[in-house]
Design an enzyme around this catalytic site. Structure first.
Site, mmCIF file in Angstrom:
data_model
loop_
_atom_site.group_PDB
_atom_site.id
_atom_site.type_symbol
_atom_site.label_atom_id
_atom_site.label_comp_id
_atom_site.label_asym_id
_atom_site.label_seq_id
_atom_site.Cartn_x
_atom_site.Cartn_y
_atom_site.Cartn_z
ATOM 1 N N TYR A 79 17.365 -27.566 36.644
ATOM 2 C CA TYR A 79 18.336 -27.383 35.565
ATOM 3 C C TYR A 79 19.361 -26.351 36.003
ATOM 4 O O TYR A 79 19.012 -25.324 36.579
ATOM 5 C CB TYR A 79 17.631 -26.901 34.291
ATOM 6 C CG TYR A 79 18.583 -26.611 33.145
ATOM 7 C CD1 TYR A 79 19.259 -27.640 32.486
ATOM 8 C CD2 TYR A 79 18.796 -25.299 32.706
ATOM 9 C CE1 TYR A 79 20.120 -27.368 31.426
ATOM 10 C CE2 TYR A 79 19.652 -25.022 31.641
ATOM 11 C CZ TYR A 79 20.311 -26.059 31.008
ATOM 12 O OH TYR A 79 21.157 -25.788 29.966
ATOM 13 N N ASP A 99 20.645 -21.613 42.933
ATOM 14 C CA ASP A 99 20.824 -21.246 41.533
ATOM 15 C C ASP A 99 19.647 -20.361 41.145
ATOM 16 O O ASP A 99 18.544 -20.837 40.891
ATOM 17 C CB ASP A 99 20.898 -22.494 40.656
ATOM 18 C CG ASP A 99 21.073 -22.140 39.178
ATOM 19 O OD1 ASP A 99 21.134 -20.939 38.853
ATOM 20 O OD2 ASP A 99 21.143 -23.082 38.358
ATOM 21 N N LYS A 151 20.623 -14.538 33.071
ATOM 22 C CA LYS A 151 19.389 -14.045 32.436
ATOM 23 C C LYS A 151 19.124 -12.554 32.691
ATOM 24 O O LYS A 151 19.756 -11.720 32.062
ATOM 25 C CB LYS A 151 18.206 -14.933 32.818
ATOM 26 C CG LYS A 151 18.458 -16.385 32.357
ATOM 27 C CD LYS A 151 17.251 -17.282 32.297
ATOM 28 C CE LYS A 151 17.580 -18.560 31.542
ATOM 29 N NZ LYS A 151 17.853 -19.725 32.373
HETATM 30 C C1 LIG Z 1 19.096 -20.697 32.255
HETATM 31 C C2 LIG Z 1 19.597 -21.333 33.472
HETATM 32 C C3 LIG Z 1 20.942 -21.757 33.590
HETATM 33 C C4 LIG Z 1 21.894 -21.704 32.441
HETATM 34 O O1 LIG Z 1 22.160 -20.402 32.035
HETATM 35 P P1 LIG Z 1 22.775 -20.157 30.571
HETATM 36 O O2 LIG Z 1 22.956 -18.676 30.519
HETATM 37 O O3 LIG Z 1 21.771 -20.682 29.599
HETATM 38 O O4 LIG Z 1 24.063 -20.890 30.506
HETATM 39 C C5 LIG Z 1 21.353 -22.273 34.800
HETATM 40 N N1 LIG Z 1 20.521 -22.364 35.852
HETATM 41 C C6 LIG Z 1 19.235 -21.969 35.772
HETATM 42 C C7 LIG Z 1 18.371 -22.059 36.984
HETATM 43 C C8 LIG Z 1 18.732 -21.446 34.583
HETATM 44 O O5 LIG Z 1 17.450 -21.075 34.521
#
Ligand SMILES: *Cc1c(COP(=O)(O)O)cnc(C)c1O
Length: 439
Positions: free
Chosen positions: A149, A244, A272
Site C-alpha cells: 500500500y 516506501d 507516520k
Molecule cells: C500509511 C502509508 C501510506 C499513506 O500515508 P498517509 O499519511 O495515510 O497518506 C503510504 N505508504 C505506506 C507504506 C503507508 O504505510
C-alpha cells in the site's frame, strides 16, 4: 468463557450523527469497523499505552494511530515541545529554523539520504517521489507489488490482473485507465516475475516502488536476497528504486528498513512516526536526485502547510527520543517477548495461528503456513477468525486495528504489566475463537 459485550451507547450515537456528515460516518474508510463486530469506537482520550472511548471503556491500544505513536499517546516531551512552539503562531508559509532542526536530526542519523523535502502526509510523499522518479528518468512507467500500500495517489490505486506481469487494473473508481496503464503490478518475493517485467518493458520503467517491509496487507516479510535482487535489477535498468518507508521508517530502527537490510534505495518516503502524531510526510534521496525538485529542478512540488512549525516541533521531540541509546533494542526485546509468549501458547494448544513480527510490529495470521510473503498466500476466509478475536479482545480491554489485514504496534509506553494483561486477554480470546471450530 465468553463475556458480555461492552457498552457502545455513546459511540453508537456519535456514529449515527457522523453518518449524516461524512460518507460512511468516517474520514478514512477502515475506521468504519466494516470488517469487525459493532459500531466504531469514538475515542475520547489517550495516555501512554491506553485509550478511552466515549462510553468510558478503557483499552490497551495496539493500533497507535496506525503507527505514528511509537512513544504512545500524549507523550510529555512531544506535547511540551508542541505547546512551546504553538505560542509563537501556527503557520507562516515561510521558512522556519524548526525545519532545519528536524532535517538535521534526520540527515545526520540516516546514511541513505542527503536531502529531504517535508510534505503533509505519506500519500503526498509517495506521489512526489513518483513524480521525481519520472522527471529524473524521463520515463513514465512504474512498477508496484500486489499487497503493498502506498497511500491513495491515482497511479498506485492499482491491483494486479491475472498473469505473471500485468498492467494494473484500478482498484478505485475515478482512476483513469490511462493512469493504471502506466503501472505494472507483480507479486512480491518473485524474482522471475520481476525479470519478466523488466524484459517486457525494457527502458520504460522509471521506478519500482516497494514497502521493503510490507505491513499494510498483513506483514509480508521479504527475503533479503530478494530485496538485494530488486536493487540490482533496478540499477542494471536505470530504474530508480523507491523504498516506501512510511510505516517502516523510524520503526524497525532509526534508519528504517534501508538500515535494517543494509540496502541503498534511490528515493525514500517517510510519514507516520516522523510527525509525532501530527501530519508530516517526507521524501529524500541523494542531493543529485533531490536537486531535480523545484525551485532548483524542473519537477514541481509544493505545499501551503509543508514544514508546518507545530508539526515539525512534534517530529523533533519524537525523533529525539528515538535517538536515545537503547531505544530500539528495548522496544524490540519487549515485542519479541510478547510475541514469543503468544507463539508458545498457540503451539501448545495446536491452534492454526502464526504471529509474524519484525521490530515492534506484529501480525496475527490465522494460517498453518510457516511463512507468508505474498498477498496471494493470505486466505480471505481466515479473516473470520480475526473478526471473532477482535470482538473478544475489545470486550477484554484490548484494542487492535479493526481489520485482520492490519498489523499491530508496540510503543515505548507499553509496560510489561500491559503486555501481561494483554496476553491473558489474547489466550482467553483464542480459546473461544478455536472452541467452535475444528482448527
Ligand atoms: C500509511 C502509508 C501510506 C499513506 O500515508 P498517509 O499519511 O495515510 O497518506 C503510504 N505508504 C505506506 C507504506 C503507508 O504505510
Amino acid at each position: 468463557m465468553s463475556i458480555p459485550d461492552i457498552s457502545r451507547e455513546k459511540s453508537a450515537a456519535l456514529y449515527e450523527r457522523a453518518k449524516t456528515y461524512f460518507p460512511g460516518g468516517v474520514n478514512s474508510p477502515v475506521r468504519a469497523f466494516k470488517s469487525v463486530y459493532g459500531t466504531p469506537l469514538f475515542i475520547e482520550k489517550g495516555d501512554g499505552s491506553h485509550i478511552w472511548d466515549a462510553d468510558g471503556n478503557e483499552f490497551v491500544d495496539f493500533c497507535c494511530s496506525w503507527g505514528p505513536l511509537i512513544l504512545g499517546h500524549n507523550n510529555a516531551s512531544v506535547r511540551n515541545k508542541v505547546m512551546e512552539v504553538m505560542q509563537n503562531g501556527m503557520s507562516f508559509g515561510a521558512p522556519t529554523a524548526l525545519e532545519n532542526e528536524l532535517a538535521e536530526l534526520i540527515l545526520s542519523n540516516n546514511r541513505f539520504i542527503e536531502k529531504i523535502r517535508f510534505v503533509s502526509s505519506g500519500t503526498e510523499a509517495v506521489m512526489s517521489a513518483i513524480r521525481l522518479a519520472r522527471g529524473y528518468t524521463k520515463r513514465d512507467k512504474i512498477l508496484k507489488f500486489e499487497g503493498c500500500y502506498h497511500g491513495h495517489t491515482d497511479a498506485l490505486l492499482v491491483k494486479a490482473g491475472s498473469g505473471l506481469v500485468t498492467f494494473g487494473e484500478s482498484s478505485s473508481a475515478g482512476v483513469p485507465k490511462a493512469f493504471a496503464d502506466e503501472t505494472i503490478v507483480v507479486s512480491l518475493n518473485d524474482m522471475e516475475a520481476l525479470r519478466a517485467a523488466f524484459d517486457e518493458f525494457k527502458g520504460q520503467i522509471a521506478a519500482v516502488i516497494i514497502e521493503p517491509i510490507p505491513a499494510n496487507n498483513g506483514l509480508l516479510l521479504q527475503s533479503k536476497d530478494y530485496l538485494q535482487y530488486l536493487r540490482e535489477i533496478c540499477t542494471e535498468n536505470g530504474t530508480l528504486l523507491i523504498f516506501d518507508e512510511v510505516i517502516s521508517g523510524f520503526r524497525v530502527g532509526f534508519e528504517g528498513a534501508a538500515g535494517y537490510y543494509g540496502i541503498q534505495p534511490d528515493i525514500l518516503t517517510y510519514g507516520k512516526i516522523i510527525g509525532g502524531g501530527l501530519p508530516v510526510g517526507a521524501y529524500g534521496a541523494s542531493a543529485e536526485v533531490m536537486d531535480h525538485i523545484s525551485p532548483v529542478g524542473s519537477v514541481y512540488q509544493a505545499g501551503t502547510l509543508s514544514g508546518n512549525p507545530v508539526a515539525m516541533a512534534a517530529g523533533i521531540a519524537q525523533l529525539s527520543e528515538l535517538l536515545k541509546p537503547g531505544f530500539y533494542e528495548e522496544l524490540q526485546a519487549k515485542t519479541a517477548g510478547f510475541v514469543k509468549a503468544i507463539q508458545d501458547f498457540v503451539a501448545e494448544r495446536g491452534y492454526n495461528l502464526k504471529i509474524f513480527t519484525v521490530g515492534s510490529i506484529f501480525w496475527f495470521a490465522f494460517t498453518d503456513q510457516e511463512a507468508i510473503s505474498t498477498a496471494e498466500q493470505i486466505d480471505p476466509l481466515s479473516m473470520l477468525k480475526f473478526k471473532e478475536m477482535h470482538r473478544e479482545l475489545i470486550n477484554r480491554g484490548v484494542y487492535l486495528g479493526p481489520s485482520g489485514y492490519e498489523v499491530g504496534f508496540i510503543s515505548a509506553a507499553h509496560t510489561l504489566a500491559d503486555l501481561e494483561t494483554t496476553k491473558t486477554a489474547i489466550f482467553d480470546s483464542l480459546d473461544i475463537v478455536f472452541s467452535n471450530s475444528t482448527n
